[in-house]
Design a protein around this motif. Structure first.
Motif, PDB file in Angstrom:
ATOM      1  N   ILE A  33       0.842  -1.197   0.000  1.00  0.00           N
ATOM      2  CA  ILE A  33       0.000   0.000   0.000  1.00  0.00           C
ATOM      3  C   ILE A  33       0.879   1.249   0.000  1.00  0.00           C
ATOM      4  CG2 ILE A  33      -1.817   1.247   1.225  1.00  0.00           C
ATOM      5  CD1 ILE A  33      -2.695  -1.374   0.013  1.00  0.00           C
ATOM      6  N   ASN A  34       0.453   2.238  -0.767  1.00  0.00           N
ATOM      7  CA  ASN A  34       1.165   3.511  -0.856  1.00  0.00           C
ATOM      8  C   ASN A  34       1.345   4.128   0.528  1.00  0.00           C
ATOM      9  OD1 ASN A  34       1.574   6.442  -1.210  1.00  0.00           O
ATOM     10  ND2 ASN A  34       1.362   5.959  -3.386  1.00  0.00           N
ATOM     11  N   ALA A  35       2.588   4.566   0.831  1.00  0.00           N
ATOM     12  CA  ALA A  35       2.886   5.136   2.158  1.00  0.00           C
ATOM     13  C   ALA A  35       2.117   6.425   2.402  1.00  0.00           C
ATOM     14  CB  ALA A  35       4.388   5.387   2.285  1.00  0.00           C
ATOM     15  N   THR A  36       1.885   7.208   1.346  1.00  0.00           N
ATOM     16  CA  THR A  36       1.112   8.452   1.486  1.00  0.00           C
ATOM     17  C   THR A  36      -0.323   8.153   1.891  1.00  0.00           C
ATOM     18  OG1 THR A  36       2.474   9.528  -0.184  1.00  0.00           O
ATOM     19  CG2 THR A  36       0.358  10.554   0.332  1.00  0.00           C
ATOM     20  N   HIS A  37      -0.917   7.128   1.285  1.00  0.00           N
ATOM     21  CA  HIS A  37      -2.272   6.735   1.632  1.00  0.00           C
ATOM     22  C   HIS A  37      -2.362   6.316   3.096  1.00  0.00           C
ATOM     23  CE1 HIS A  37      -3.696   5.813  -2.758  1.00  0.00           C
ATOM     24  NE2 HIS A  37      -3.195   7.020  -2.615  1.00  0.00           N
ATOM     25  N   ILE A  38      -1.354   5.564   3.545  1.00  0.00           N
ATOM     26  CA  ILE A  38      -1.346   5.117   4.940  1.00  0.00           C
ATOM     27  C   ILE A  38      -1.236   6.313   5.879  1.00  0.00           C
ATOM     28  CG2 ILE A  38      -0.047   3.808   6.661  1.00  0.00           C
ATOM     29  CD1 ILE A  38       0.724   1.859   4.453  1.00  0.00           C
ATOM     30  N   MET A  39      -0.371   7.270   5.544  1.00  0.00           N
ATOM     31  CA  MET A  39      -0.195   8.446   6.394  1.00  0.00           C
ATOM     32  C   MET A  39      -1.475   9.269   6.471  1.00  0.00           C
ATOM     33  SD  MET A  39       2.414  11.658   5.945  1.00  0.00           S
ATOM     34  CE  MET A  39       1.434  12.271   4.567  1.00  0.00           C
ATOM     35  N   VAL A  40      -2.136   9.476   5.337  1.00  0.00           N
ATOM     36  CA  VAL A  40      -3.390  10.249   5.313  1.00  0.00           C
ATOM     37  C   VAL A  40      -4.461   9.546   6.134  1.00  0.00           C
ATOM     38  CG1 VAL A  40      -5.277  11.019   3.818  1.00  0.00           C
ATOM     39  CG2 VAL A  40      -2.908  11.397   3.122  1.00  0.00           C
ATOM     40  N   MET A  41      -4.572   8.219   5.957  1.00  0.00           N
ATOM     41  CA  MET A  41      -5.589   7.467   6.691  1.00  0.00           C
ATOM     42  C   MET A  41      -5.315   7.480   8.186  1.00  0.00           C
ATOM     43  SD  MET A  41      -8.369   5.683   6.411  1.00  0.00           S
ATOM     44  CE  MET A  41      -8.463   5.213   4.678  1.00  0.00           C
ATOM     45  N   GLN A  42      -4.065   7.302   8.566  1.00  0.00           N
ATOM     46  CA  GLN A  42      -3.719   7.179   9.981  1.00  0.00           C
ATOM     47  C   GLN A  42      -3.789   8.512  10.717  1.00  0.00           C
ATOM     48  OE1 GLN A  42       0.083   5.351  10.627  1.00  0.00           O
ATOM     49  NE2 GLN A  42      -0.064   5.431  12.842  1.00  0.00           N
ATOM     50  N   ASN A  43      -3.358   9.577  10.081  1.00  0.00           N
ATOM     51  CA  ASN A  43      -3.233  10.863  10.775  1.00  0.00           C
ATOM     52  C   ASN A  43      -4.396  11.820  10.537  1.00  0.00           C
ATOM     53  OD1 ASN A  43      -0.679  10.089  11.761  1.00  0.00           O
ATOM     54  ND2 ASN A  43       0.310  10.785   9.887  1.00  0.00           N
TER      55      ASN A  43
END
Length: 328
Positions: A33-43
Motif C-alpha cells: 500500500i502507498n505510504a502516502t495513503h497510509i499516512m493520510v488514513m492514519q493521521n
C-alpha cells in the motif's frame, strides 16, 4: 464511515480505503500500500471519522438525558450552560495565549484551549448546581433559569474578549465557536472514547429511574427513585461529556436536541431504548453533517457547527410550532 474515509483532497476508492485500513492493522498482509495513503488514513481520515462518531454519540446521549431530566423535548445539553461555559473558557485561553505565550508551539496552545474549555464547562455546571440546590434538593426550574443566566453572562464575556482581541485572535475565537473537526487527532479520540464508555455504562442504571421521573418527581420518589442522586449524576455526566466534546471540536449545537426527539418519535419514550439509540443516531447524524461540510463546496470546507445549525434550527422551529397546540 466508508464515505468519510474516502472523501477528501486525496480521494480513495472503497477498496483502497479498506486496503489502507488493513495496512494499518495488519501491515505484513498489505505491505504494497502507498505510504502516502497510509499516512493520510492514519493521521487525518480515521481519527476525524472516529472523533465525529464519538462526539455525536456523546452529545445526543446527553441530550436524551437532559430531556428526560427536564421532562421536556426542547431541552438539550446547553440548557444548563455547559456549552457556553466551555466556550468562554476556550475563548479566554485563546486570548491569554496570544498575550502570555505568543511564541509557544501550536500543540501547547491547543492543549491549553482544550483544558480551559473543559474547566469552564465543569465550573459552570457546579455553579448552576449550587444555585439550584437547597437542603431539600435541587430545583429543576431554578437550574434551568440559572443556566439561561450563566449562558447570557458567558456570551457577554466572549463578546468582551472578542472586542479587545486582534484580528488573528478574533479569527481563532470565531473558528472555535463555529465548531470544526479539522484538528482531530488520536488524543482527542482517546478522551472522547473514555467519556463514551462512562456514558454508556450509566445507561442501564439511569434508564428506569428516568422512566419513573416522566410521571413527576413526587411519583418517582414514591416508586423508590433517588431523585437527587439521579439529578446530580445526569448533570455531572453532561458536564463531563459536553466539556470534553467542546474542548476537542468547539461548539456544535442541535445534536442533543434533534436526535433524541427523532428517536422518541420512532420508538417512544422508554429510556431503555431511547438512550442507546440516541447515541447511535447521534454518531451517524454528526458524521452525515461532517460529510456535507466537506463536500458541499469542495475544496472549501464549511465548519460542521454551521451545517448543524442549518439543519437543527429549522427543526427547532418545527418543534416550537408543534408545542403551540399545548399552550394555553
Amino acid at each position: 464511515m466508508l464515505f468519510s474515509l474516502m472523501i477528501g483532497p486525496l480521494s480513495f476508492s472503497p477498496w483502497q480505503s479498506l486496503q489502507t485500513l488493513g495496512a494499518l492493522f495488519v501491515p505484513e498482509t498489505f505491505s504494497d500500500i502507498n505510504a502516502t495513503h497510509i499516512m493520510v488514513m492514519q493521521n487525518l481520515r480515521l481519527p476525524r471519522t472516529l472523533l465525529c462518531l464519538l462526539v455525536g454519540a456523546n452529545l445526543a446521549l446527553c441530550g436524551a438525558m437532559m430531556q428526560g431530566l427536564f421532562r421536556n423535548a426542547l431541552a438539550d445539553p446547553a440548557i444548563i450552560g455547559v456549552s457556553s461555559g466551555a466556550a468562554l473558557g476556550a475563548a479566554g485561553a485563546i486570548f491569554l495565549s496570544s498575550l502570555v505565550l505568543p511564541f509557544s508551539s501550536t500543540i501547547s496552545n491547543e492543549l491549553l484551549v482544550a483544558l480551559f474549555a473543559f474547566l469552564g464547562g465543569v465550573v459552570v455546571t457546579f455553579l448552576v448546581l449550587n444555585i439550584a440546590s437547597t437542603r431539600h434538593g435541587t430545583s429543576v426550574s431554578v437550574m434551568l433559569l440559572a443556566g439561561i443566566a450563566i449562558t447570557a453572562l458567558a456570551g457577554a464575556g466572549i463578546a468582551i474578549l472578542s472586542y479587545f482581541a486582534d484580528d488573528t485572535v478574533l479569527r481563532n475565537i470565531v473558528a472555535w465557536q463555529l465548531g470544526s473537526l479539522v484538528g482531530a487527532n488520536w488524543i482527542m479520540v482517546g478522551l472522547c472514547a473514555l467519556v463514551s464508555m462512562v456514558l454508556f455504562a450509566f445507561i442501564k442504571p439511569v434508564a428506569k429511574p428516568l422512566n419513573a421521573l416522566l410521571l413527576g418527581e413526587s411519583e418517582a420518589r414514591h416508586l423508590g427513585v433517588n431523585v437527587q442522586w439521579l439529578k446530580n449524576t445526569l448533570v455531572v455526566l453532561t458536564a463531563l461529556a459536553v466539556g470534553v466534546s467542546v474542548a476537542c471540536v468547539g461548539l456544535i449545537g442541535f445534536v442533543g436536541l434533534v436526535v433524541p426527539h427523532l428517536i422518541r418519535l420512532l420508538v417512544g419514550p422508554d429510556h431503555r431504548y431511547l438512550l442507546p439509540l440516541s447515541g447511535l443516531l447521534g454518531a451517524c447524524f454528526l458524521l452525515l453533517a461532517d460529510l456535507l461540510a466537506r463536500t458541499l463546496f469542495m475544496p472549501i470546507e464549511l465548519p460542521v457547527g454551521v451545517v448543524m445549525g442549518c439543519i437543527g434550527a429549522p427543526f427547532f422551529i418545527f418543534l416550537l410550532m408543534q408545542q403551540k397546540q399545548y399552550m394555553v
